[in-house]
Design an enzyme around this catalytic site. Structure first.
Site, PDB file in Angstrom:
ATOM      1  N   CYS A 156       0.833  -1.207   0.000  1.00 46.66           N
ATOM      2  CA  CYS A 156       0.000   0.000   0.000  1.00 46.66           C
ATOM      3  C   CYS A 156       0.868   1.257   0.000  1.00 46.66           C
ATOM      4  O   CYS A 156       0.476   2.292  -0.548  1.00 46.66           O
ATOM      5  CB  CYS A 156      -0.959   0.001   1.179  1.00 46.66           C
ATOM      6  SG  CYS A 156      -0.171  -0.149   2.791  1.00 46.66           S
TER       7      CYS A 156
ATOM      8  N   CYS B 143      39.008  29.456  11.447  1.00 43.43           N
ATOM      9  CA  CYS B 143      39.542  28.963  12.723  1.00 43.43           C
ATOM     10  C   CYS B 143      40.366  27.691  12.538  1.00 43.43           C
ATOM     11  O   CYS B 143      41.116  27.301  13.449  1.00 43.43           O
ATOM     12  CB  CYS B 143      38.407  28.674  13.702  1.00 43.43           C
ATOM     13  SG  CYS B 143      37.385  30.105  14.108  1.00 43.43           S
TER      14      CYS B 143
ATOM     15  N   CYS C  15      30.141  31.065  12.177  1.00 46.04           N
ATOM     16  CA  CYS C  15      31.035  30.566  13.216  1.00 46.04           C
ATOM     17  C   CYS C  15      30.843  31.389  14.494  1.00 46.04           C
ATOM     18  O   CYS C  15      30.874  32.624  14.456  1.00 46.04           O
ATOM     19  CB  CYS C  15      32.490  30.674  12.748  1.00 46.04           C
ATOM     20  SG  CYS C  15      33.683  30.156  14.007  1.00 46.04           S
TER      21      CYS C  15
ATOM     22  N   CYS D  86      35.270  25.282  10.410  1.00 47.68           N
ATOM     23  CA  CYS D  86      35.426  26.688  10.037  1.00 47.68           C
ATOM     24  C   CYS D  86      36.776  26.866   9.325  1.00 47.68           C
ATOM     25  O   CYS D  86      37.827  26.576   9.913  1.00 47.68           O
ATOM     26  CB  CYS D  86      35.349  27.586  11.269  1.00 47.68           C
ATOM     27  SG  CYS D  86      35.667  29.329  10.905  1.00 47.68           S
TER      28      CYS D  86
ATOM     29  N   HIS E  63      -1.367   1.608   7.417  1.00 47.31           N
ATOM     30  CA  HIS E  63      -1.871   1.508   6.041  1.00 47.31           C
ATOM     31  C   HIS E  63      -1.711   2.850   5.339  1.00 47.31           C
ATOM     32  O   HIS E  63      -1.889   3.915   5.942  1.00 47.31           O
ATOM     33  CB  HIS E  63      -3.349   1.101   6.077  1.00 47.31           C
ATOM     34  CG  HIS E  63      -3.958   0.884   4.727  1.00 47.31           C
ATOM     35  ND1 HIS E  63      -3.446  -0.020   3.830  1.00 47.31           N
ATOM     36  CD2 HIS E  63      -5.023   1.467   4.119  1.00 47.31           C
ATOM     37  CE1 HIS E  63      -4.183   0.001   2.720  1.00 47.31           C
ATOM     38  NE2 HIS E  63      -5.138   0.903   2.879  1.00 47.31           N
TER      39      HIS E  63
END
Length: 894
Positions: free
Chosen positions: A261, A746, A411, A743, A825
């Protein structure tokens, strides 16, 4: 030191870990046999031997001896031993290879008269091979052409050849080997299809659960009895039933092939997407099939889908059976190859991707390097992203289903902003999570001759067991601190919860009993809480010796430490079960505890029933002797008085057992008259069958009261607007600690903030409402009603492209899911493009529908068509000119 068993010595827990560990990690191989074990038993074994990773010293828990392998929780009826439906791997059962099973059976044995659950490993997939254990065998109904009313039910593996079924049918119907036969599959009440390839497997032949197979024997004159019947031979065609009268194109149901189904629902939504259906009905796909795309399926998915759509829109059929389409899908996507319930959205995602790759106009995909925005205007970056996408992906699916996200990451340390634009094929929208949940629990009162009472409590979704006790306390007036929450399974305590444990550990199917206990007596003295199981003595069929089996509902009782004598213990238990003892007791039985055979002294022994499943030295059971042989000064028999042995017969005797109730522990010792027992020690009450039948009211022992809270209707759920879900989707969030972003400034991973926005939307907008939620312990479906508009859905306010044209959508289809997660169903609502009317598609059944029926809590996937998207679809230009032609892109990318 190893414990001796009938089947051989059981190694110590370290050796068990070492032997089982490698076996549990081996890969599945086609044709091998694997065994199902109830996950509750297996988890207890893992705790017992210290198998889990959190048991850092691998010392195990000796008091959790698991006893014999017990799979009774997996059966609907323990007598017939038929598996429950919809069992889930790891949650309800675990799978172990044959060698591991043999070792466990040799060490622990099986519950008497319980047959092993053994299943074969089956291989799925055409290109990507995928192995899985076939837990549920396929049920086929077999009959003979000469007597089609005599139907026999048999079970086969999907890996079995059709020849295996034919051989079985010849034996069942006594057909001589020299007789020529043919097999027919019946997929509707009066329609048959010949199954001609005996070498193909059940899976390849597309047979489904409950399918009727008929065997036909050739006549003596060389003719076939069914020669006068029109038939089709298996091939790439669709079984269908012609309607007595002309049907409306597109108003065509799809037969359920056995839990399909979910597929029917998704197909009806796609079938009623006008732009896509016209493309296939007009045969435009034929010129664009990409047979060589390594990411595609050789064009076979597109061809199978096209054939199905043509059948559904021919106007000649009231419904068709999409058997060949399902077979093709199963060849390329093994997860859909079986006949277990699946997810309509997952199939939809596979189908859209499969059609796209089969119809991709790009024959050789160029390599493209992704660029970051680096401060450039969004319109420039978005246009570049869309053009790059179209250089590699150019199909009818991209034309009408693909849109563009804008993703912004910031960031938290250096404030670096990263903006990217990514294509999407559908929107998955979160629903506001429920903040609480209802739980039905049974409260067992201490004494008072009261029946247990069932309550319905409302607790925080992510609350603790203490929250459950507080909520129950308000309804029952029993102090929360005097409650112990347990999970009762197979007449024993599967788990006793601590107050600070999370409620997420408790699943809806768990049988939760809360016991009233006293942590201290009225005079402030410390109380000991004891677990008490009921066992019935049985005579083994295999011998004349007796054993015991657990029965009834277990108890938790509290006894003041300074009153922990046999007399008092007997009377406390008697009071607790008093409401289902047939009072007054007959003269033969005493209501006072003077039982001569209930406990051992420090060096003496007492009458101990032989367990049905003996245990090893970890449980240290000594051979019992008659009570007269006891010479210990501390023996309870002597403490009760020499005349004790002349007193009346008593209702039950006690045994000190392990927490599983399957084996006896060391003797109960005493200090003076007091018993030396630790809190949560487990005692078993052994009853002989005659006593249980004579004195115990079985019906009353299982009876319980229902509190008014269980009769109250559930708290009315608040409805949610579709726009609320979109706003939740576009809300800024902080990434979790396990999902950080790297990042570039960083040079490290950071828990950045992330925000999704919609940049441009497709002609057909598919919205997936994320109703199913998962975690380690909890699987839930959110049945919140999401109110979505049938027409005039304006999405412009959510589109961040300032130059975009208005986005106004009308609903054209809905995939519905009724019931709980993993079961239930699927149906669909869809608007017919010819007459503009709504219809409800429930497998092969199709009925008219009104607009006010469509918005329900079952709505799962929504299909919206953009109002300005009804123009004719022109074929895409070559890549070079296509980039300059916004008209062919099918989407605004200003």
């Amino acid at each position: 030191m190893a414990a001796e068993l009938d089947g051989g010595p059981r190694p110590d827990i370290g050796a068990q870990r070492a032997e089982l560990g490698p076996l549990l990690g081996i890969a599945l191989r086609p044709g091998e046999s694997w065994y199902l074990i109830d996950s509750r038993w297996f988890k207890q074994w893992k705790k017992y031997v210290g198998f889990d990773s959190w048991d850092m010293y691998n010392v195990g828990e000796p008091n959790l001896f698991p006893g014999p392998i017990d799979n009774s929780g997996l059966f609907t009826d323990p007598e017939i031993q038929t598996l429950k439906e919809h069992l889930i791997d790891e949650l309800d059962y675990v799978l172990v290879p044959t060698e591991a099973w043999n070792k466990l059976v040799n060490w622990y044995g099986c519950v008497e008269e319980q047959q092993p659950i053994v299943r074969k490993v089956v291989e799925y997939g055409l290109f990507v091979k995928h192995c899985k254990v076939e837990v549920y065998l396929l049920e086929l109904k077999l009959c003979e052409n000469s007597d089609p009313t005599n139907v026999l039910t048999c079970h086969f593996s999907k890996a079995d050849a059709i020849a295996t079924i034919e051989k079985e049918m010849r034996q069942l119907f006594s057909i001589p080997s020299e007789k020529e036969t043919r097999l027919w599959s019946r997929y509707m009440s009066n329609t048959y299809e010949q199954v001609s390839n005996l070498d193909s497997t059940v899976q390849d032949a597309g047979l489904y659960h409950g399918q009727v197979l008929l065997i036909e024997v050739k006549n003596e004159d060389g003719t076939w009895p069914r020669q006068s019947f029109p038939a089709k031979v298996s091939g790439f065609s669709y079984s269908c039933r012609e309607s007595p009268s002309q049907s409306q194109p597109g108003i065509c149901g799809l037969s359920n092939l056995g839990n399909t189904c979910f597929m029917n629902s998704a197909l009806q939504c796609l079938s009623n997407t006008p732009l896509l259906t016209e493309y296939f009905l007009e045969d435009k796909y034929e010129a664009e099939i990409n047979h060589d795309n390594p990411l595609g399926m050789r064009g076979e998915i597109a061809e199978a889908y096209a054939e199905l759509i043509k059948q559904m829109w021919s106007g000649r059929h009231s419904h068709v059976a999409p058997r060949m389409f399902k077979t093709q899908v199963g060849r390329f996507a093994p997860q859909f190859s079986g006949y277990q319930q699946q997810d309509s959205q997952e199939l939809l995602a596979f189908l859209l991707d499969g059609l796209h790759e089969d119809l991709n106009r790009v024959k050789k995909k160029p390599y493209l390097e992704l660029k970051d925005a680096n401060g450039r205007p969004d319109s420039v970056v978005a246009k570049e992203a869309w053009e790059n996408h179209r250089l590699r992906n150019d199909s009818i699916i991209v034309d009408i289903f693909h849109g563009l996200f804008k993703s912004t990451l910031v960031c938290p340390k250096c404030s670096k902003v990263s903006v990217t634009f990514d294509p999407f094929c559908y929107l998955t929208l979160p629903l506001p999570l429920k903040k609480d949940r209802s739980m039905d629990v049974s409260l067992v009162f201490a004494g008072l001759h009261r029946r247990p009472t069932q309550y319905r409590v409302v607790v925080p979704m992510m609350g603790a067991v203490s929250d459950l006790c507080e909520a129950l306390s308000k309804l029952s007036k029993i102090p929360a601190e005097n409650m112990v929450v347990t999970d009762v399974y197979n007449h024993r305590f599967h788990k006793i919860f601590q107050m600070d444990e999370g409620l997420s550990h408790i699943m809806p199917k768990d049988n939760i009993f809360v016991y009233e206990v006293c942590k201290s007596s009225e005079d402030g003295a410390e109380c000991i809480t004891l677990s008490v199981y009921f066992r019935e003595k049985r005579i083994r069929q295999s011998s004349t010796s007796s054993g015991t089996v657990l029965c009834g509902q277990p108890l938790l009782i509290s006894v003041p430490k300074h009153k922990l004598t046999l007399d008092h213990l007997y009377n406390v238990v008697l009071e607790q079960i008093g409401h289902y003892i047939k009072f007054p007791l007959t003269k033969e039985y005493s209501s006072v505890c003077l039982d001569r055979g209930i406990c051992n002294g420090s060096s003496g022994s007492c009458e101990v029933e032989e367990m049905e499943h003996q245990d090893g030295d970890e449980e240290g059971r000594e051979k019992a002797s008659e009570p007269e042989s006891c010479q210990s000064e501390g023996c309870a028999h002597d403490l009760l008085g020499k005349e004790g042995q002349h007193h009346k017969k008593h209702l039950f005797t006690f045994s000190l057992v392990n927490s599983y109730g399957t084996s006896e522990r060391n003797s109960i010792t005493t200090e003076g008259k007091l018993l030396k027992l630790n809190s949560y020690a487990t005692l078993a009450i052994d009853l002989d069958p005659d006593t249980r039948k004579l004195l115990f009211d079985e019906q009353e022992s299982q009876a319980f009261e229902k509190d008014a809270s269980t009769l109250q209707s559930q708290k009315k759920k608040t409805n949610v607007a579709l726009k609320d879900c979109i706003e939740l989707f576009t809300t800024m969030e902080t990434l979790g600690e396990h999902d950080p972003w790297y990042c570039p400034n960083c040079k490290k991973h950071q828990q950045a903030t992330k925000k999704f926005d919609l940049w441009s939307l497709p002609r057909i907008l598919v919205v997936h409402l994320k109703r199913f939620s998962y975690n380690r312990y909890w699987r839930d479906k959110l049945d919140t009603v999401v109110e979505f508009p049938i027409r005039d859905l304006s999405m412009s306010e959510f589109v961040c492209d300032p130059t975009a044209d208005p986005y106004v959508y009308d609903l054209i289809a809905v995939s519905n899911h009724y019931g709980a997660m993993g079961v239930g169903h699927y149906t669909a609502y869809a608007k017919n493009k010819v007459n503009g009317k709504w219809y409800y598609f429930d497998d092969s059944s199709v009925s008219m529908a009104s607009e006010d029926q469509i918005v329900t809590k079952a709505a799962y996937v929504l299909f919206y068509q953009r109002r300005d998207s009804k123009q004719h679809i022109a074929p895409s230009l070559p890549a070079e000119s296509e980039l300059a032609s916004e008209e062919c892109d099918g989407m605004d990318t200003n």
